[in-house]
Motif scaffolding. Structure first.
Motif, PDB file in Angstrom:
ATOM      1  N   LEU A 195       0.915  -0.784   0.203  1.00  0.00           N
ATOM      2  CA  LEU A 195       0.186   0.223   0.026  1.00  0.00           C
ATOM      3  C   LEU A 195       1.294   1.033   0.179  1.00  0.00           C
ATOM      4  O   LEU A 195       0.802   2.420  -0.911  1.00  0.00           O
ATOM      5  CB  LEU A 195      -0.793   0.374   1.405  1.00  0.00           C
ATOM      6  N   GLU A 196       1.710   1.212   0.691  1.00  0.00           N
ATOM      7  CA  GLU A 196       2.795   2.639   0.845  1.00  0.00           C
ATOM      8  C   GLU A 196       3.733   2.691  -0.265  1.00  0.00           C
ATOM      9  O   GLU A 196       3.819   3.434  -1.338  1.00  0.00           O
ATOM     10  CB  GLU A 196       3.106   2.892   2.316  1.00  0.00           C
ATOM     11  N   ARG A 197       4.481   1.463  -0.357  1.00  0.00           N
ATOM     12  CA  ARG A 197       5.936   1.552  -1.272  1.00  0.00           C
ATOM     13  C   ARG A 197       5.531   1.147  -3.084  1.00  0.00           C
ATOM     14  O   ARG A 197       6.228   1.514  -3.656  1.00  0.00           O
ATOM     15  CB  ARG A 197       7.087   0.384  -0.881  1.00  0.00           C
ATOM     16  N   GLU A 198       3.911   0.830  -2.796  1.00  0.00           N
ATOM     17  CA  GLU A 198       3.714   0.411  -3.883  1.00  0.00           C
ATOM     18  C   GLU A 198       2.709   1.416  -4.596  1.00  0.00           C
ATOM     19  O   GLU A 198       3.316   1.896  -5.550  1.00  0.00           O
ATOM     20  CB  GLU A 198       3.870  -0.757  -5.113  1.00  0.00           C
ATOM     21  N   PHE A 199       2.112   1.645  -4.059  1.00  0.00           N
ATOM     22  CA  PHE A 199       0.968   2.523  -3.876  1.00  0.00           C
ATOM     23  C   PHE A 199       0.380   4.239  -3.433  1.00  0.00           C
ATOM     24  O   PHE A 199      -0.646   4.691  -3.792  1.00  0.00           O
ATOM     25  CB  PHE A 199      -0.108   1.690  -3.867  1.00  0.00           C
ATOM     26  N   ASN A 200       1.546   4.165  -2.414  1.00  0.00           N
ATOM     27  CA  ASN A 200       1.716   5.689  -1.963  1.00  0.00           C
ATOM     28  C   ASN A 200       0.778   6.051  -1.314  1.00  0.00           C
ATOM     29  O   ASN A 200       0.327   7.112  -1.328  1.00  0.00           O
ATOM     30  CB  ASN A 200       2.020   6.473  -2.951  1.00  0.00           C
ATOM     31  N   ILE A 201      -0.143   5.274  -0.312  1.00  0.00           N
ATOM     32  CA  ILE A 201      -1.601   5.637   0.443  1.00  0.00           C
ATOM     33  C   ILE A 201      -1.085   5.063   1.827  1.00  0.00           C
ATOM     34  O   ILE A 201      -0.428   4.530   2.385  1.00  0.00           O
ATOM     35  CB  ILE A 201      -2.191   3.847  -0.096  1.00  0.00           C
ATOM     36  N   LYS A 202      -1.352   5.633   2.453  1.00  0.00           N
ATOM     37  CA  LYS A 202      -0.781   6.287   3.779  1.00  0.00           C
ATOM     38  C   LYS A 202      -1.401   5.026   4.903  1.00  0.00           C
ATOM     39  O   LYS A 202      -2.775   5.079   4.707  1.00  0.00           O
ATOM     40  CB  LYS A 202      -1.359   7.611   3.973  1.00  0.00           C
ATOM     41  N   THR A 203      -0.753   4.589   5.632  1.00  0.00           N
ATOM     42  CA  THR A 203      -1.458   3.275   6.474  1.00  0.00           C
ATOM     43  C   THR A 203      -0.598   3.437   7.660  1.00  0.00           C
ATOM     44  O   THR A 203       0.356   4.061   7.722  1.00  0.00           O
ATOM     45  CB  THR A 203      -1.288   2.003   5.376  1.00  0.00           C
ATOM     46  N   PHE A 204      -1.281   3.129   8.693  1.00  0.00           N
ATOM     47  CA  PHE A 204      -1.271   2.396  10.299  1.00  0.00           C
ATOM     48  C   PHE A 204      -1.416   1.148  10.599  1.00  0.00           C
ATOM     49  O   PHE A 204      -2.428   0.742  10.721  1.00  0.00           O
ATOM     50  CB  PHE A 204      -1.444   3.811  11.280  1.00  0.00           C
ATOM     51  N   PHE A 205      -0.581   0.879  11.083  1.00  0.00           N
ATOM     52  CA  PHE A 205      -0.821  -0.390  12.092  1.00  0.00           C
ATOM     53  C   PHE A 205      -0.600  -0.916  13.049  1.00  0.00           C
ATOM     54  O   PHE A 205       0.615  -0.245  13.631  1.00  0.00           O
ATOM     55  CB  PHE A 205      -0.440  -1.892  10.868  1.00  0.00           C
TER      56      PHE A 205
END
Length: 283
Positions: A87-97
């Motif tokens: 999500l973050e590295r490939e599609f630049n969607i900000k996430t938190f886990f």
């Protein structure tokens, strides 16, 4: 970009991961020769298949806001690490886990891996899923093969915090096997051990699904991989659609539970759900 996410299959995710040496090595998926370990093939296929279904629900969320995940009984957190990468590295969607587990050593190991990978968007907690708390609004609760009633705790936590999505792939279904030997309409079936085991799996996930429906979720049961790879391939995918309880579905849950005289883990956390004169079928 979201259209690309939705079209991404489990096989495409698997191929993408196989090209990423850093995360594959840190998670222990590859051997010293750079090849995928034989004993990890099933696990990474399960993760890829689960990720495929998670990516499909991303379109329901606001892409401009941070997506917060809670992985329950996270173990080594393979699923969260892979999702973070995609999500973050490939599609630049900000996430938190958030990851929570009762095994302190595994939690510490996850912290080490996130540090090595430079993933500052991950926090791991030692403890029970049911005791986890945060000020952040959790969007998606996930659990991959949380053992026995740990899956139920993940569902309970998702309901109680009002998660938009609850997505769990159950593991063993031990809680009902001893409860359905007798005193129900299908004793001619459950008297046979192997059939009782298989039926307990079906009944357990049916009860979980009805309970989620009763708490305002739309529920689908999906396969994340071929049953030839593993029989533990069913994903219970629930999406919040109502703020109020669905009394009709709750009644169906209790009808099913009472039919087989079960003492199901889920209802222990919701004493207010007990049927009474005001809770009647409205369907």
């Amino acid at each position: 970009m979201l259209a690309d996410l939705i079209k991404m299959s489990g096989k495409e995710i698997l191929y993408l991961l196989e090209q990423e040496e850093n995360i594959m090595n840190c998670l222990g998926f590859k051997n010293n020769n750079g090849q995928l370990k034989k004993d990890m093939r099933k696990k990474i296929s399960e993760i890829s298949g689960f990720c495929e279904q998670i990516l499909k629900v991303i379109k329901k969320l606001d892409k401009d806001k941070e997506i917060v995940f809670l992985e329950c009984s996270c173990g080594k957190s393979y699923l969260s690490f892979v999702l973070s990468y995609i999500l973050e590295r490939e599609f630049n969607i900000k996430t938190f886990f958030f990851g929570v587990d009762t095994n302190k050593e595994l939690v510490q190991r996850c912290e080490e891996i996130s540090s090595i990978l430079g993933y500052g968007n991950m926090v791991f907690k030692h403890g029970k899923t049911i005791d986890f708390s945060t000020d952040r609004k959790v969007d998606i609760v996930i659990a991959l093969h949380a053992c026995n009633t740990a899956t139920d705790e993940a569902i309970v936590k998702g309901i109680k915090i009002g998660a938009k999505h609850i997505m769990v792939v159950p593991c063993c279904h031990g809680q009902l096997r001893s409860q359905i030997k007798s005193h129900h309409p299908l004793t001619n079936l459950t008297q046979f051990g192997l059939l009782r085991y298989k039926f307990a799996d079906i009944l357990t996930d049916a009860l979980r699904s009805q309970f989620l429906l009763g708490n305002g979720y739309y529920v689908e049961l999906l396969g994340i991989v071929s049953p030839k790879l593993t029989p533990k391939n069913i994903l219970i995918s629930a999406r919040k659609i109502k703020s109020k309880k669905n009394k009709g579905s709750l009644e169906k849950y209790y009808q099913l539970s009472n039919m087989f005289n079960t003492n199901f883990r889920l209802q222990e956390f919701f004493p207010e759900h007990s049927l009474n004169d005001t809770l009647v079928c409205t369907c």
